[in-house]
Design a protein around this motif. Structure first.
Motif, short mmCIF file in Angstrom:
data_model
loop_
_atom_site.label_atom_id
_atom_site.label_comp_id
_atom_site.label_asym_id
_atom_site.label_seq_id
_atom_site.Cartn_x
_atom_site.Cartn_y
_atom_site.Cartn_z
N SER A 8 -13.39 79.23 29.77
CA SER A 8 -13.56 80.69 29.86
C SER A 8 -14.54 80.32 30.99
O SER A 8 -16.03 80.42 30.92
CB SER A 8 -14.70 81.34 28.65
OG SER A 8 -14.17 81.26 27.48
N THR A 12 -12.94 85.27 33.81
CA THR A 12 -12.26 85.84 32.10
C THR A 12 -12.91 86.30 30.78
O THR A 12 -13.34 87.54 30.57
CB THR A 12 -11.93 84.10 31.35
OG1 THR A 12 -11.14 83.67 31.62
CG2 THR A 12 -11.76 84.67 29.61
N SER A 15 -13.64 90.22 32.51
CA SER A 15 -12.56 90.71 31.77
C SER A 15 -13.01 91.32 30.17
O SER A 15 -12.83 92.38 30.43
CB SER A 15 -11.30 89.73 32.17
OG SER A 15 -11.35 89.61 33.20
N TYR A 146 -8.76 82.10 23.04
CA TYR A 146 -10.28 81.49 24.11
C TYR A 146 -11.51 81.19 23.60
O TYR A 146 -11.24 80.73 22.43
CB TYR A 146 -11.05 82.55 24.88
CG TYR A 146 -9.72 83.63 26.18
CD1 TYR A 146 -9.21 83.10 27.36
CD2 TYR A 146 -9.19 83.98 25.12
CE1 TYR A 146 -8.42 84.17 27.61
CE2 TYR A 146 -8.01 85.03 25.73
CZ TYR A 146 -7.29 85.34 27.03
OH TYR A 146 -6.20 85.28 27.85
N VAL A 150 -16.31 84.10 25.06
CA VAL A 150 -15.66 85.45 24.98
C VAL A 150 -16.23 86.34 23.77
O VAL A 150 -16.04 87.95 24.67
CB VAL A 150 -14.38 85.85 25.18
CG1 VAL A 150 -13.45 84.17 26.34
CG2 VAL A 150 -13.45 85.13 23.52
N LEU A 202 -8.03 89.46 33.84
CA LEU A 202 -7.64 88.21 32.66
C LEU A 202 -6.64 87.10 33.38
O LEU A 202 -5.67 87.35 33.33
CB LEU A 202 -7.39 89.16 31.63
CG LEU A 202 -7.75 88.13 30.41
CD1 LEU A 202 -8.91 87.50 30.07
CD2 LEU A 202 -7.39 89.32 29.08
N GLU A 203 -7.13 86.00 32.72
CA GLU A 203 -6.37 85.06 32.81
C GLU A 203 -5.77 85.10 31.69
O GLU A 203 -6.39 85.10 29.93
CB GLU A 203 -6.76 83.71 32.62
CG GLU A 203 -6.35 82.61 33.23
CD GLU A 203 -6.40 81.06 34.24
OE1 GLU A 203 -6.01 80.60 33.90
OE2 GLU A 203 -8.05 81.37 34.23
N HIS A 204 -4.85 84.69 31.01
CA HIS A 204 -3.70 85.09 29.88
C HIS A 204 -3.44 83.93 29.94
O HIS A 204 -3.00 81.86 30.38
CB HIS A 204 -2.59 85.96 29.74
CG HIS A 204 -2.42 87.11 30.04
ND1 HIS A 204 -3.63 87.56 29.17
CD2 HIS A 204 -2.99 88.02 31.47
CE1 HIS A 204 -3.85 89.45 29.41
NE2 HIS A 204 -3.30 89.35 30.52
#
Length: 395
Positions: A8, A12, A15, A146, A150, A202-204
């Protein structure tokens, strides 16, 4: 870091904050505009309906809309409730779900902006409800991939949606004197921002092909994600769902059943303006509690439920007897109401991430989201007859 989990980082967290903001923004705007939607689409535009035991004596009249804003609340929550009932049991096709969510949000603003009747306005509000419900259950389930931080970021974003949504609507219509329709057109920036946040910022997780994350196992007898096992696990989630549902029932009974009946005559704010700023102050309380969840170590949500119940009693008595000496006391109580609601929401999902086994969390997050929708729906149903009965009582 375990395989499939994404650290995180700041991007992130940002996002998920934006996703929470965009997901709830339209929902809040619809509730903030509820009084205006009903007023502008009434049989006598610009004039509130009044109900009185003796219509010849103005002193006995109550200023009431023909319909309670609970009507807008029901249109704003029931379609989302249906989405939340089925969503936990369906596959988590994230890309498809978010695309549908954005399309529904766009359609909702356009429909309400062009609405000429209460029915069309309610249809637009219903589209917002579907978008919000779908977005919430999808993203709550998705964030179990995550770190737990988050959850706070998402909750803070949803809280910000409350204050910014209510404040934006009140400011554009009250300060800049834009029409409700023009304001709705400007809101089209929200679904665009949501798409940018999810697909660009956003990083997935690397572990999954995010468009085809399975939620239902092909062998339900051996996997915790199977349909039968999910159904059997629901009773273990009631300790999270019941207190959260009751908190939301109480606060939305106040917001949509009693707020518009609590007003002060001959002050610097009109009746409509008082209603709008009640919404702003309530959402400010929600934002503060959802953003600063670490400052409230309380994990027993039922305590918040009891306090919210006391708020219902106070506001009900106030609508009947108007005993509060000035509007600032009402402002303070509304802010407290928002603190309780936002705190219950954030703490509930933090508790799930802490106490529910990892393999159950995706389902638990989505299923618990049903609790607040049920509470809000019941509040909307009760708000309508409650509003009508109070309007029949002389001041």
């Amino acid at each position: 870091m375990a395989d499939g989990e994404v650290k995180s980082n700041i991007l992130t967290l940002a996002s998920f904050w934006i996703l929470g903001l965009c997901n709830n923004f339209g929902y809040v705007v619809m509730l903030s505009s509820a009084h205006d939607i009903l007023k502008s689409n009434s049989a006598t535009p610009g004039v509130n309906e009044t109900v009185s035991i003796n219509s010849t004596q103005d002193i006995f009249k109550r200023e009431c809309n023909h319909l309670s804003t609970g009507v807008i609340l029901l249109a704003d929550i029931l379609p989302g409730l249906l989405i939340k009932i089925f969503s936990p049991f369906l596959a988590l096709y994230v890309n498809r779900r978010l695309s549908l969510c954005i399309a529904l949000t766009t359609a909702s603003f356009l429909t309400v902006a062009k609405a000429k009747t209460e029915l069309v306005a309610a249809l637009g509000v219903a589209l917002t409800s579907m978008a919000s419900g779908l977005g919430e259950t999808t993203l709550l389930s998705y964030m179990v991939n995550y770190e737990r931080s988050v959850v706070t970021s998402w909750a803070s974003g949803t809280g910000a949606a409350g204050i910014l949504g209510a404040l934006t609507y009140a400011g554009l219509t009250g300060i800049f004197h834009l029409s409700p329709s023009t304001t709705m057109y400007l809101m089209l920036l929200v679904p665009f921002l949501m798409g940018v946040s999810f697909w660009v910022l956003l990083e997935h997780p690397k572990k999954y092909e995010i468009s085809t994350i399975p939620s239902i196992s092909t062998d339900p007898s051996t996997n915790s994600q199977g349909l039968s096992n999910k159904m059997l696990y629901i009773p273990r989630l009631l300790k999270f769902m019941i207190p959260l549902g009751l908190v939301y029932f109480f606060e939305y009974l106040i917001n949509q059943g009693l707020f518009e009946l609590v007003y002060f005559e001959k002050i610097w704010l009109t009746h409509s303006e008082q209603y709008r700023w009640y919404q702003v102050i309530y959402q400010l309380g929600v934002f503060i509690s959802r953003t600063s969840v670490s400052l409230f170590p309380l994990e027993k949500i039922w305590i918040l439920t009891i306090l919210q119940g006391f708020n219902v009693v106070y506001f009900l008595i106030e609508t009947l007897y108007s005993f509060t000496p000035n509007i600032y006391i009402i402002f303070a109580l509304i802010g407290f109401e928002g603190l309780l609601g936002g705190g219950a929401y954030c703490k509930t999902y933090h508790n799930i991430m802490k106490k529910v086994p990892k393999e159950r969390q995706e389902f638990a997050m989505a299923m618990t989201a049903l609790a607040d929708a049920i509470g809000i729906s019941l509040a909307g149903l009760l708000a309508i007859p409650l509003h009508n009965q109070i309007c029949k009582i002389p001041k």
